[in-house]
Design a protein around this motif. Structure first.
Motif, mmCIF file in Angstrom:
data_model
loop_
_atom_site.group_PDB
_atom_site.id
_atom_site.type_symbol
_atom_site.label_atom_id
_atom_site.label_comp_id
_atom_site.label_asym_id
_atom_site.label_seq_id
_atom_site.Cartn_x
_atom_site.Cartn_y
_atom_site.Cartn_z
ATOM 1 N N ILE A 135 19.749 54.713 10.801
ATOM 2 C CA ILE A 135 19.118 53.844 11.463
ATOM 3 C C ILE A 135 17.469 54.317 11.637
ATOM 4 C CG2 ILE A 135 18.947 52.585 13.613
ATOM 5 C CD1 ILE A 135 21.839 52.248 13.612
ATOM 6 N N PHE A 136 17.668 55.591 12.295
ATOM 7 C CA PHE A 136 16.395 56.303 12.301
ATOM 8 C C PHE A 136 15.467 56.394 11.097
ATOM 9 C CE2 PHE A 136 18.065 58.976 16.279
ATOM 10 C CZ PHE A 136 18.089 57.536 17.014
ATOM 11 N N TYR B 210 31.371 57.083 23.080
ATOM 12 C CA TYR B 210 30.741 56.058 22.451
ATOM 13 C C TYR B 210 29.482 56.560 21.919
ATOM 14 C CZ TYR B 210 33.679 52.595 24.743
ATOM 15 O OH TYR B 210 34.787 51.842 25.081
ATOM 16 N N VAL B 211 28.901 57.712 22.726
ATOM 17 C CA VAL B 211 27.822 58.307 21.959
ATOM 18 C C VAL B 211 28.054 58.931 20.454
ATOM 19 C CG1 VAL B 211 26.522 60.380 22.172
ATOM 20 C CG2 VAL B 211 26.671 59.087 23.972
ATOM 21 N N MET B 212 29.373 59.263 20.355
ATOM 22 C CA MET B 212 29.788 59.780 18.995
ATOM 23 C C MET B 212 29.958 58.651 17.923
ATOM 24 S SD MET B 212 30.062 63.014 18.880
ATOM 25 C CE MET B 212 28.353 63.091 19.298
ATOM 26 N N ILE B 213 30.247 57.666 18.293
ATOM 27 C CA ILE B 213 30.285 56.170 17.255
ATOM 28 C C ILE B 213 29.052 55.754 16.925
ATOM 29 C CG2 ILE B 213 30.865 53.881 17.429
ATOM 30 C CD1 ILE B 213 33.408 54.433 19.351
ATOM 31 N N TYR B 214 27.938 55.801 18.253
ATOM 32 C CA TYR B 214 26.537 55.563 17.510
ATOM 33 C C TYR B 214 26.045 56.575 16.891
ATOM 34 C CZ TYR B 214 26.799 51.498 20.491
ATOM 35 O OH TYR B 214 27.069 50.228 21.045
ATOM 36 N N ASN B 215 26.607 57.934 16.922
ATOM 37 C CA ASN B 215 25.691 59.105 16.282
ATOM 38 C C ASN B 215 26.181 59.079 14.984
ATOM 39 O OD1 ASN B 215 26.160 62.083 15.598
ATOM 40 N ND2 ASN B 215 24.401 61.797 17.142
ATOM 41 N N VAL C 265 16.835 63.323 10.785
ATOM 42 C CA VAL C 265 17.650 64.287 11.210
ATOM 43 C C VAL C 265 17.428 65.243 12.206
ATOM 44 C CG1 VAL C 265 18.993 66.453 10.480
ATOM 45 C CG2 VAL C 265 18.615 64.546 8.730
ATOM 46 N N TYR C 266 16.295 65.511 12.653
ATOM 47 C CA TYR C 266 15.514 66.022 13.669
ATOM 48 C C TYR C 266 15.821 65.288 15.026
ATOM 49 C CZ TYR C 266 13.140 69.855 10.779
ATOM 50 O OH TYR C 266 12.955 70.776 9.945
ATOM 51 N N LEU C 267 15.627 64.185 14.887
ATOM 52 C CA LEU C 267 15.746 63.336 16.092
ATOM 53 C C LEU C 267 17.336 63.070 16.484
ATOM 54 C CD1 LEU C 267 14.531 61.588 18.211
ATOM 55 C CD2 LEU C 267 14.534 59.781 16.717
ATOM 56 N N ASN C 268 17.824 62.695 15.346
ATOM 57 C CA ASN C 268 19.336 62.678 15.749
ATOM 58 C C ASN C 268 20.134 63.801 16.395
ATOM 59 O OD1 ASN C 268 21.998 61.122 14.941
ATOM 60 N ND2 ASN C 268 22.516 63.049 14.127
ATOM 61 N N TYR C 269 19.970 65.103 15.880
ATOM 62 C CA TYR C 269 20.422 66.323 16.511
ATOM 63 C C TYR C 269 19.799 66.502 17.963
ATOM 64 C CZ TYR C 269 23.457 66.922 12.666
ATOM 65 O OH TYR C 269 24.265 66.940 11.742
ATOM 66 N N ALA C 270 18.506 66.235 18.059
ATOM 67 C CA ALA C 270 17.890 66.440 19.255
ATOM 68 C C ALA C 270 18.758 65.414 20.293
ATOM 69 C CB ALA C 270 16.235 66.149 19.321
ATOM 70 N N SER D 272 22.808 64.859 24.470
ATOM 71 C CA SER D 272 23.990 64.052 24.734
ATOM 72 C C SER D 272 25.417 65.135 25.147
ATOM 73 C CB SER D 272 24.702 63.144 23.706
ATOM 74 O OG SER D 272 23.713 62.253 23.333
ATOM 75 N N LEU D 273 25.428 66.141 24.410
ATOM 76 C CA LEU D 273 26.188 67.258 24.518
ATOM 77 C C LEU D 273 26.169 67.943 26.282
ATOM 78 C CD1 LEU D 273 26.653 68.996 21.206
ATOM 79 C CD2 LEU D 273 28.337 67.961 22.305
#
Length: 161
Positions: free
Chosen positions: A138-139, A127-132, A106-111, A116-117
């Motif tokens: 996955i992490f 595309y970033v939001m799709i992968y997000n 969760v930390y890595l994802n939000y970082a 990205s923002l």
């Protein structure tokens, strides 16, 4: 004999047998999803017609190919099975690694989302939001299995010495 209060039972985890099914779905679905996204592949005839009365569609009738939705659903189902299935031996150590891996993901994802923002714009941000949508899962899977593998190796190395 152990007191029942001190035995930690994993709650809300699937049976260990789901892990194998999860890997068999997750890995091909992930490859398929990346292929669908980057090669713009669509399964012929796998479409649904949307009429103009839809609140999301205005004007002429549209046809939506469901290939990307199929890939996303398969990634989520497979990943969920892999991430939330019990290990063969589910003890306090595994539960601790599971919790730390979830927190770390969760930390890595939000970082990454925060960065990205600030630096990704327009269509690339879409595309970033799709992968997000998939990166926390996955992490988590990557870190959880990596840490378990390291701990398993260290345990067997110490046992052999």
């Amino acid at each position: 004999m152990y007191n029942k209060l001190y035995i930690m039972k994993p709650r809300f985890l699937l049976s260990h047998s789901f892990k194998r099914i999860g890997w068999m779905v997750f890995v091909p679905a992930l490859v398929f999803g990346v292929f669908v996204q980057h090669a713009e592949y669509e399964i012929p005839g796998f479409s649904v017609a949307l009429d103009s009365s839809s609140i999301y569609v205005s004007g002429e009738p549209l046809e939506n190919n469901l290939t990307n939705e199929l890939a996303g659903v398969l990634i989520l189902i497979g990943g969920f099975f892999v991430a939330f299935s019990k290990e063969k031996i589910e003890d306090e150590r595994v539960s601790q690694v599971r919790l730390e891996s979830l927190q770390w993901s969760v930390y890595l994802n939000y970082a990454l989302l925060f960065i990205s923002l600030l630096v990704v714009y327009e269509e690339a941000f879409f595309y970033v939001m799709i992968y997000n949508m998939f990166t926390i899962l996955i992490f988590f899977i990557i870190r959880f299995n990596f840490v378990l593998h390291l701990k398993h190796r260290l345990f067997h190395k110490a046992e052999a010495a």
